[in-house]
Enzyme design. Sequence first.
Site, PDB file in Angstrom:
ATOM      1  N   GLN A 184       0.606  24.142  20.641  1.00 54.02           N
ATOM      2  CA  GLN A 184       0.017  24.648  19.402  1.00 54.02           C
ATOM      3  C   GLN A 184       0.571  23.875  18.216  1.00 54.02           C
ATOM      4  O   GLN A 184       1.710  23.413  18.254  1.00 54.02           O
ATOM      5  CB  GLN A 184       0.368  26.128  19.185  1.00 54.02           C
ATOM      6  CG  GLN A 184      -0.314  27.082  20.098  1.00 54.02           C
ATOM      7  CD  GLN A 184       0.050  28.539  19.814  1.00 54.02           C
ATOM      8  OE1 GLN A 184      -0.250  29.381  20.619  1.00 54.02           O
ATOM      9  NE2 GLN A 184       0.673  28.858  18.710  1.00 54.02           N
TER      10      GLN A 184
ATOM     11  N   HIS B  69      13.402  33.449  14.773  1.00 59.48           N
ATOM     12  CA  HIS B  69      12.465  33.701  15.857  1.00 59.48           C
ATOM     13  C   HIS B  69      12.753  32.844  17.087  1.00 59.48           C
ATOM     14  O   HIS B  69      13.259  31.730  16.983  1.00 59.48           O
ATOM     15  CB  HIS B  69      11.042  33.404  15.394  1.00 59.48           C
ATOM     16  CG  HIS B  69      10.656  34.146  14.157  1.00 59.48           C
ATOM     17  ND1 HIS B  69       9.891  33.572  13.167  1.00 59.48           N
ATOM     18  CD2 HIS B  69      10.922  35.400  13.733  1.00 59.48           C
ATOM     19  CE1 HIS B  69       9.690  34.446  12.197  1.00 59.48           C
ATOM     20  NE2 HIS B  69      10.325  35.566  12.508  1.00 59.48           N
TER      21      HIS B  69
ATOM     22  N   ASN C  72       1.074  24.656  14.116  1.00 55.91           N
ATOM     23  CA  ASN C  72       1.048  25.762  13.160  1.00 55.91           C
ATOM     24  C   ASN C  72       1.397  25.275  11.759  1.00 55.91           C
ATOM     25  O   ASN C  72       2.156  24.319  11.598  1.00 55.91           O
ATOM     26  CB  ASN C  72       2.055  26.838  13.569  1.00 55.91           C
ATOM     27  CG  ASN C  72       1.834  27.332  14.987  1.00 55.91           C
ATOM     28  OD1 ASN C  72       0.710  27.534  15.400  1.00 55.91           O
ATOM     29  ND2 ASN C  72       2.911  27.516  15.722  1.00 55.91           N
TER      30      ASN C  72
ATOM     31  N   TYR D 138       4.553  22.978  12.040  1.00 57.48           N
ATOM     32  CA  TYR D 138       5.327  22.823  13.258  1.00 57.48           C
ATOM     33  C   TYR D 138       4.459  22.837  14.489  1.00 57.48           C
ATOM     34  O   TYR D 138       3.472  23.546  14.582  1.00 57.48           O
ATOM     35  CB  TYR D 138       6.508  23.779  13.388  1.00 57.48           C
ATOM     36  CG  TYR D 138       6.412  25.181  12.882  1.00 57.48           C
ATOM     37  CD1 TYR D 138       6.375  26.250  13.765  1.00 57.48           C
ATOM     38  CD2 TYR D 138       6.439  25.461  11.520  1.00 57.48           C
ATOM     39  CE1 TYR D 138       6.351  27.554  13.295  1.00 57.48           C
ATOM     40  CE2 TYR D 138       6.415  26.748  11.056  1.00 57.48           C
ATOM     41  CZ  TYR D 138       6.362  27.799  11.955  1.00 57.48           C
ATOM     42  OH  TYR D 138       6.340  29.088  11.490  1.00 57.48           O
TER      43      TYR D 138
ATOM     44  N   ARG E 290       0.813  -1.222   0.000  1.00 59.70           N
ATOM     45  CA  ARG E 290       0.000   0.000   0.000  1.00 59.70           C
ATOM     46  C   ARG E 290       0.841   1.265   0.000  1.00 59.70           C
ATOM     47  O   ARG E 290       0.377   2.329  -0.378  1.00 59.70           O
ATOM     48  CB  ARG E 290      -0.898   0.038   1.242  1.00 59.70           C
ATOM     49  CG  ARG E 290      -1.877  -1.108   1.330  1.00 59.70           C
ATOM     50  CD  ARG E 290      -2.516  -1.159   2.698  1.00 59.70           C
ATOM     51  NE  ARG E 290      -1.481  -1.492   3.686  1.00 59.70           N
ATOM     52  CZ  ARG E 290      -1.671  -1.493   4.999  1.00 59.70           C
ATOM     53  NH1 ARG E 290      -2.844  -1.169   5.501  1.00 59.70           N
ATOM     54  NH2 ARG E 290      -0.694  -1.816   5.821  1.00 59.70           N
TER      55      ARG E 290
ATOM     56  N   LYS F  31       8.774  42.918   9.892  1.00 60.77           N
ATOM     57  CA  LYS F  31       9.184  42.648  11.270  1.00 60.77           C
ATOM     58  C   LYS F  31      10.546  41.945  11.316  1.00 60.77           C
ATOM     59  O   LYS F  31      11.406  42.281  12.115  1.00 60.77           O
ATOM     60  CB  LYS F  31       8.108  41.788  11.943  1.00 60.77           C
ATOM     61  CG  LYS F  31       8.354  41.477  13.384  1.00 60.77           C
ATOM     62  CD  LYS F  31       7.162  40.657  13.902  1.00 60.77           C
ATOM     63  CE  LYS F  31       7.275  40.341  15.347  1.00 60.77           C
ATOM     64  NZ  LYS F  31       6.101  39.606  15.830  1.00 60.77           N
ATOM     65  N   ASP F  32      10.738  40.966  10.416  1.00 57.31           N
ATOM     66  CA  ASP F  32      12.002  40.224  10.408  1.00 57.31           C
ATOM     67  C   ASP F  32      13.177  41.067   9.921  1.00 57.31           C
ATOM     68  O   ASP F  32      14.324  40.772  10.243  1.00 57.31           O
ATOM     69  CB  ASP F  32      11.876  38.945   9.580  1.00 57.31           C
ATOM     70  CG  ASP F  32      11.077  37.864  10.304  1.00 57.31           C
ATOM     71  OD1 ASP F  32      10.811  38.009  11.511  1.00 57.31           O
ATOM     72  OD2 ASP F  32      10.714  36.872   9.645  1.00 57.31           O
TER      73      ASP F  32
ATOM     74  N   LYS G  33      10.199  23.373  19.362  1.00 55.02           N
ATOM     75  CA  LYS G  33       9.476  23.232  18.096  1.00 55.02           C
ATOM     76  C   LYS G  33       9.837  21.902  17.450  1.00 55.02           C
ATOM     77  O   LYS G  33      10.976  21.460  17.535  1.00 55.02           O
ATOM     78  CB  LYS G  33       9.857  24.351  17.120  1.00 55.02           C
ATOM     79  CG  LYS G  33       9.472  25.731  17.572  1.00 55.02           C
ATOM     80  CD  LYS G  33       9.932  26.783  16.572  1.00 55.02           C
ATOM     81  CE  LYS G  33       9.601  28.175  17.067  1.00 55.02           C
ATOM     82  NZ  LYS G  33      10.118  29.218  16.173  1.00 55.02           N
TER      83      LYS G  33
END
Length: 187
Positions: A46, A62, A48, A132, A23, A167-168, A72
């Site tokens: 969380q 980050h 994401n 993640y 399969r 922002k980055d 993460k």
Amino acid sequence: MIFTETKLKGAYIIDLERREDARGFFARAFCQKEFEAHGLTRIIAQANVAFNAKKGTLRGMHFQFPPAGESKLVRCTRGAILDIIVDLRPESPTYLEHIAVELSEDNQRSIYVPERFAHGYQALRDSTETSYQVGEFYTPGCEGGLRHDDPRLKLQWPLPVASISEKDTLWKLLDDIEPELKRKMSV
């Protein structure tokens, strides 16, 4: 799952241990017991998903400061990325060192990023998607970042940056924030 610890203690590349038959295959991508056996944070606060339309898109670098430091588990589910993590633990012998690993839909590899590490990646193909799971809730007052082009970090991105958030681009250079970074990242 096959756990391979990197030169950055506590950071692992995780390959699937595939069970194949006519399969296709089946593999476990996460198991609390296996993570616990390797001393890794096993709680997922969380999950994401990020979609990157153009190759060359860069996200990062980050992190969140303690007490909201986040681990993460990152996997590329469509396309390919070059994922880079940087050790921000002031007491670590590998402080400010980094590793880079290609994650793709082809190799089905993931990377476990411990707390107190910066994380970022660049999409290597158009229409790239990452998934993640993070061990802490997003906490705006605890977020931080490093410049992807900070000369002290010597990060090597394979493509010109095609897209990056404002922002980055505004994160300060390490020379300007290192005393505060060390203070906030100390255990």
